[in-house]
Design a protein around this motif. Structure first.
Motif, PDB file in Angstrom:
ATOM      1  N   PHE A   1       0.840  -1.195   0.000  1.00  0.00           N
ATOM      2  CA  PHE A   1       0.000   0.000   0.000  1.00  0.00           C
ATOM      3  C   PHE A   1       0.875   1.244   0.000  1.00  0.00           C
ATOM      4  O   PHE A   1       0.677   2.162  -0.800  1.00  0.00           O
ATOM      5  CB  PHE A   1      -0.954   0.012   1.201  1.00  0.00           C
ATOM      6  N   ASP A   2       1.870   1.283   0.902  1.00  0.00           N
ATOM      7  CA  ASP A   2       2.761   2.435   0.978  1.00  0.00           C
ATOM      8  C   ASP A   2       3.537   2.625  -0.320  1.00  0.00           C
ATOM      9  O   ASP A   2       3.754   3.743  -0.764  1.00  0.00           O
ATOM     10  CB  ASP A   2       3.744   2.295   2.140  1.00  0.00           C
ATOM     11  N   LYS A   3       3.938   1.533  -0.931  1.00  0.00           N
ATOM     12  CA  LYS A   3       4.767   1.600  -2.135  1.00  0.00           C
ATOM     13  C   LYS A   3       3.974   1.950  -3.390  1.00  0.00           C
ATOM     14  O   LYS A   3       4.438   2.713  -4.232  1.00  0.00           O
ATOM     15  CB  LYS A   3       5.476   0.260  -2.325  1.00  0.00           C
ATOM     16  N   PHE A   4       2.757   1.413  -3.538  1.00  0.00           N
ATOM     17  CA  PHE A   4       2.014   1.540  -4.786  1.00  0.00           C
ATOM     18  C   PHE A   4       0.730   2.376  -4.711  1.00  0.00           C
ATOM     19  O   PHE A   4       0.278   2.869  -5.738  1.00  0.00           O
ATOM     20  CB  PHE A   4       1.639   0.158  -5.322  1.00  0.00           C
ATOM     21  N   CYS A   5       0.129   2.512  -3.542  1.00  0.00           N
ATOM     22  CA  CYS A   5      -1.206   3.110  -3.471  1.00  0.00           C
ATOM     23  C   CYS A   5      -1.299   4.383  -2.636  1.00  0.00           C
ATOM     24  O   CYS A   5      -2.213   5.181  -2.853  1.00  0.00           O
ATOM     25  CB  CYS A   5      -2.192   2.099  -2.885  1.00  0.00           C
ATOM     26  N   ALA A   6      -0.406   4.567  -1.688  1.00  0.00           N
ATOM     27  CA  ALA A   6      -0.527   5.693  -0.760  1.00  0.00           C
ATOM     28  C   ALA A   6      -0.342   7.029  -1.479  1.00  0.00           C
ATOM     29  O   ALA A   6       0.462   7.145  -2.402  1.00  0.00           O
ATOM     30  CB  ALA A   6       0.493   5.562   0.361  1.00  0.00           C
ATOM     31  N   ASN A   7      -1.089   8.015  -1.048  1.00  0.00           N
ATOM     32  CA  ASN A   7      -0.890   9.370  -1.548  1.00  0.00           C
ATOM     33  C   ASN A   7       0.433   9.903  -1.010  1.00  0.00           C
ATOM     34  O   ASN A   7       0.892   9.497   0.052  1.00  0.00           O
ATOM     35  CB  ASN A   7      -2.030  10.283  -1.095  1.00  0.00           C
ATOM     36  N   ILE A   8       1.031  10.840  -1.727  1.00  0.00           N
ATOM     37  CA  ILE A   8       2.285  11.455  -1.317  1.00  0.00           C
ATOM     38  C   ILE A   8       1.983  12.844  -0.765  1.00  0.00           C
ATOM     39  O   ILE A   8       1.293  13.645  -1.413  1.00  0.00           O
ATOM     40  CB  ILE A   8       3.267  11.571  -2.510  1.00  0.00           C
ATOM     41  N   CYS A   9       2.496  13.127   0.419  1.00  0.00           N
ATOM     42  CA  CYS A   9       2.262  14.405   1.087  1.00  0.00           C
ATOM     43  C   CYS A   9       2.886  15.544   0.289  1.00  0.00           C
ATOM     44  O   CYS A   9       4.037  15.455  -0.150  1.00  0.00           O
ATOM     45  CB  CYS A   9       2.859  14.357   2.497  1.00  0.00           C
ATOM     46  N   MET A  10       2.148  16.618   0.114  1.00  0.00           N
ATOM     47  CA  MET A  10       2.621  17.777  -0.646  1.00  0.00           C
ATOM     48  C   MET A  10       3.766  18.493   0.063  1.00  0.00           C
ATOM     49  O   MET A  10       4.550  19.174  -0.585  1.00  0.00           O
ATOM     50  CB  MET A  10       1.468  18.771  -0.869  1.00  0.00           C
ATOM     51  N   GLU A  11       3.895  18.361   1.357  1.00  0.00           N
ATOM     52  CA  GLU A  11       4.936  19.063   2.109  1.00  0.00           C
ATOM     53  C   GLU A  11       6.216  18.253   2.221  1.00  0.00           C
ATOM     54  O   GLU A  11       7.277  18.686   1.810  1.00  0.00           O
ATOM     55  CB  GLU A  11       4.428  19.422   3.520  1.00  0.00           C
ATOM     56  N   CYS A  12       6.131  17.048   2.772  1.00  0.00           N
ATOM     57  CA  CYS A  12       7.338  16.257   3.057  1.00  0.00           C
ATOM     58  C   CYS A  12       7.682  15.258   1.952  1.00  0.00           C
ATOM     59  O   CYS A  12       8.740  14.641   1.978  1.00  0.00           O
ATOM     60  CB  CYS A  12       7.209  15.538   4.394  1.00  0.00           C
ATOM     61  N   CYS A  13       6.787  15.089   0.994  1.00  0.00           N
ATOM     62  CA  CYS A  13       6.980  14.186  -0.153  1.00  0.00           C
ATOM     63  C   CYS A  13       7.152  12.722   0.250  1.00  0.00           C
ATOM     64  O   CYS A  13       7.755  11.936  -0.478  1.00  0.00           O
ATOM     65  CB  CYS A  13       8.169  14.637  -1.003  1.00  0.00           C
ATOM     66  N   LYS A  14       6.593  12.335   1.382  1.00  0.00           N
ATOM     67  CA  LYS A  14       6.627  10.944   1.837  1.00  0.00           C
ATOM     68  C   LYS A  14       5.226  10.355   1.731  1.00  0.00           C
ATOM     69  O   LYS A  14       4.235  11.089   1.772  1.00  0.00           O
ATOM     70  CB  LYS A  14       7.129  10.860   3.279  1.00  0.00           C
ATOM     71  N   PRO A  15       5.135   9.021   1.615  1.00  0.00           N
ATOM     72  CA  PRO A  15       3.803   8.396   1.536  1.00  0.00           C
ATOM     73  C   PRO A  15       2.991   8.654   2.805  1.00  0.00           C
ATOM     74  O   PRO A  15       3.545   8.723   3.908  1.00  0.00           O
ATOM     75  CB  PRO A  15       4.102   6.902   1.404  1.00  0.00           C
ATOM     76  N   ILE A  16       1.702   8.790   2.624  1.00  0.00           N
ATOM     77  CA  ILE A  16       0.796   8.933   3.762  1.00  0.00           C
ATOM     78  C   ILE A  16       0.317   7.529   4.106  1.00  0.00           C
ATOM     79  O   ILE A  16      -0.493   6.950   3.394  1.00  0.00           O
ATOM     80  CB  ILE A  16      -0.367   9.876   3.439  1.00  0.00           C
ATOM     81  N   HIS A  17       0.873   6.978   5.175  1.00  0.00           N
ATOM     82  CA  HIS A  17       0.588   5.598   5.579  1.00  0.00           C
ATOM     83  C   HIS A  17      -0.896   5.422   5.895  1.00  0.00           C
ATOM     84  O   HIS A  17      -1.588   6.371   6.265  1.00  0.00           O
ATOM     85  CB  HIS A  17       1.430   5.207   6.792  1.00  0.00           C
ATOM     86  N   VAL A  18      -1.333   4.210   5.793  1.00  0.00           N
ATOM     87  CA  VAL A  18      -2.747   3.888   5.987  1.00  0.00           C
ATOM     88  C   VAL A  18      -3.221   4.256   7.395  1.00  0.00           C
ATOM     89  O   VAL A  18      -4.374   4.609   7.591  1.00  0.00           O
ATOM     90  CB  VAL A  18      -3.030   2.397   5.661  1.00  0.00           C
ATOM     91  N   ASP A  19      -2.331   4.232   8.383  1.00  0.00           N
ATOM     92  CA  ASP A  19      -2.724   4.556   9.756  1.00  0.00           C
ATOM     93  C   ASP A  19      -2.433   6.008  10.131  1.00  0.00           C
ATOM     94  O   ASP A  19      -2.581   6.395  11.280  1.00  0.00           O
ATOM     95  CB  ASP A  19      -2.067   3.600  10.746  1.00  0.00           C
ATOM     96  N   SER A  20      -2.029   6.835   9.159  1.00  0.00           N
ATOM     97  CA  SER A  20      -1.775   8.256   9.406  1.00  0.00           C
ATOM     98  C   SER A  20      -3.024   9.068   9.129  1.00  0.00           C
ATOM     99  O   SER A  20      -3.864   8.676   8.328  1.00  0.00           O
ATOM    100  CB  SER A  20      -0.661   8.770   8.493  1.00  0.00           C
ATOM    101  N   LYS A  21      -3.117  10.212   9.791  1.00  0.00           N
ATOM    102  CA  LYS A  21      -4.213  11.121   9.488  1.00  0.00           C
ATOM    103  C   LYS A  21      -3.869  11.863   8.208  1.00  0.00           C
ATOM    104  O   LYS A  21      -2.796  12.424   8.064  1.00  0.00           O
ATOM    105  CB  LYS A  21      -4.429  12.111  10.631  1.00  0.00           C
TER     106      LYS A  21
END
Length: 91
Positions: free
Chosen positions: A32-52
């Motif tokens: 999910f983190d590698k292929f499906c998660a959205n990327i945060c506009m600020e830090c450019c890291k994946p938004i994990h499934v358990d993150s707000k």
């Protein structure tokens, strides 16, 4: 006959594991983190499934994903998630 219950991407079995159900398929958290998660506009890291996660439509009406903790005021760094704010020149 038992139906296979595997990750769509890596094909690892999902029995007794946390997974994400998206549409008609399932994937493990790693995929999910590698292929499906959205990327945060600020830090450019994946938004994990358990993150707000929050979304903001910018001045061109594009829906931008953000970690809730990354969505802050550019002047004072106050967290804006759940707060009223005004965008000035898309900031």
């Amino acid at each position: 006959m038992v139906e296979k219950f595997d990750c769509l991407y890596c094909r690892d079995p999902l029995q007794r594991k946390k997974y994400v159900h998206k549409g008609d398929y399932h994937c493990c958290l790693k995929c999910f983190d590698k292929f499906c998660a959205n990327i945060c506009m600020e830090c450019c890291k994946p938004i994990h499934v358990d993150s707000k996660e929050m979304h903001y439509k910018n001045f061109t009406y594009q829906d931008e994903p953000w970690h809730a903790e990354c969505f802050v005021c550019v002047t004072c760094s106050k967290k804006l998630a759940g707060q009223r704010f005004t965008a000035v020149e898309d900031q």
